[in-house]
Enzyme design. Structure first.
Site, short mmCIF file in Angstrom:
data_model
loop_
_atom_site.label_atom_id
_atom_site.label_comp_id
_atom_site.label_asym_id
_atom_site.label_seq_id
_atom_site.Cartn_x
_atom_site.Cartn_y
_atom_site.Cartn_z
N SER A 146 -11.66 -16.67 -20.29
CA SER A 146 -11.49 -16.06 -19.08
C SER A 146 -12.33 -17.01 -17.75
O SER A 146 -12.07 -17.15 -16.70
CB SER A 146 -11.78 -14.72 -18.78
OG SER A 146 -11.07 -13.94 -19.46
N HIS B 196 -16.76 -14.00 -15.78
CA HIS B 196 -15.78 -14.44 -14.54
C HIS B 196 -16.33 -15.00 -13.31
O HIS B 196 -15.79 -16.23 -12.98
CB HIS B 196 -15.06 -13.23 -14.24
CG HIS B 196 -14.31 -12.65 -15.26
ND1 HIS B 196 -13.44 -11.38 -15.16
CD2 HIS B 196 -14.17 -13.07 -16.56
CE1 HIS B 196 -13.03 -11.28 -16.25
NE2 HIS B 196 -13.31 -12.08 -17.33
#
Length: 311
Positions: A232, A287
């Protein structure tokens, strides 16, 4: 449309949400309890020196991975182009195969046609997805789980920094793997005109490690131990590069297609809020770290271009 958006939100939510205590590989496998392979939770509070030592080790490892990746990228790119230019004038003959052996093979022709239609970065992306699939299949084998937890699951309690790199190719849940692979494949066309294959690989690997570092630093500052894995951070770095370099490029499907700058702002707001408010078990720190890396990459690239033009 409302039901479609609700379904997509549920899919993404299940994909990126992985518990820090363990995961169900599937309904027939036992839960992977990571605490069996890591030190207890009170290790974070009882040995602050060891915690700070790991933080410095992780930062040093991130710096080494980033510097070595971007230093090797132009060297490999130069050698690749030189080998391609030297091979243009050469005719390679293979007498071991008949020239008409695969002439009527429709499947091979189709594969070659599809493969040749992809760009170099898309071909590398297929390789990355293939590695992710292989690691995911290994997670489904209970005999391999102890090895994978040690080397493909990054945790500040383990004292190891190499898993910060390997965990970027590790996905336990199928929904996590599917969502990351789909988003990566959609984002890649928007960044391929701004970087070479070597630069793409360097940014992909470095941003993944940097995102894991940010996640560990956030968890250490909060006095908790969490486990990180997945691509991610690298994907959000590619989204940041696309959103800044090519903000009007539309990303998504027909029913849900928005410019990359809108996607970047939405995910930045969502992940920042989740990081500050501590929503659920999603690794918001990784993230946000990936998006910070992507933004820094574009800023550094723009600065170096301006310097070269002035020179």
């Amino acid at each position: 449309n409302v039901s479609y958006f609700a379904f997509m939100f549920t899919v993404v939510r299940r994909a990126v949400g992985s518990s820090c205590r363990g995961w169900h590989v599937n309904s027939h496998r036992p839960i992977i309890d990571c605490s069996r392979f890591c030190r207890p939770m009170r290790w974070m509070h009882s040995q602050p020196r060891e915690t700070r030592k790991y933080a410095w080790k992780a930062a040093g490892f991130t710096l080494v991975v980033g510097c070595s990746s971007f230093l090797l990228a132009p060297v490999i790119n130069h050698r690749r182009h030189r080998s391609l230019s030297s091979a243009d004038g050469e005719t390679i003959k293979d007498h071991s195969l008949s020239p008409n052996r695969f002439q009527n093979d429709i499947l091979i022709k189709l594969i070659k046609a599809v493969w040749s239609s992809w760009s170099d970065i898309q071909k590398v992306t297929i390789g990355i997805i293939g590695v992710n699939v292989c690691v995911h299949l290994m997670w489904m084998n209970p005999a391999r789980q102890r090895f994978l937890v040690r080397w493909f699951l990054s945790s500040s309690s383990s004292g190891l920094v190499v898993p910060m790199l390997f965990c970027c190719f590790s996905h336990i849940e199928f929904w996590h793997l599917f969502a990351n692979s789909l988003v990566l494949w959609k984002v890649v066309p928007s960044v391929e005109e701004f970087m070479s294959v070597e630069q793409f690989l360097a940014a992909y690997v470095s941003s993944g490690v940097f995102g894991i570092l940010v996640s560990h630093l956030v968890n250490i500052s909060r006095g908790i131990i969490a486990h990180s894995l997945g691509a991610s951070a690298s994907i959000f770095a590619m989204l940041a590069i696309a959103g800044i370099s090519k903000p009007d490029y539309r990303l998504g499907f027909d029913a849900l297609s928005l410019p990359t700058k809108i996607w970047l702002l939405l995910f930045l707001f969502y992940n920042t809020a989740g990081l500050l408010l501590r929503w659920g078990v999603i690794d918001y720190g990784a993230h946000v770290g990936g998006m910070l890396f992507g933004s820094a990459y574009v800023a550094a690239r723009t600065y170096l271009k301006e310097r070269s033009w002035k020179a």
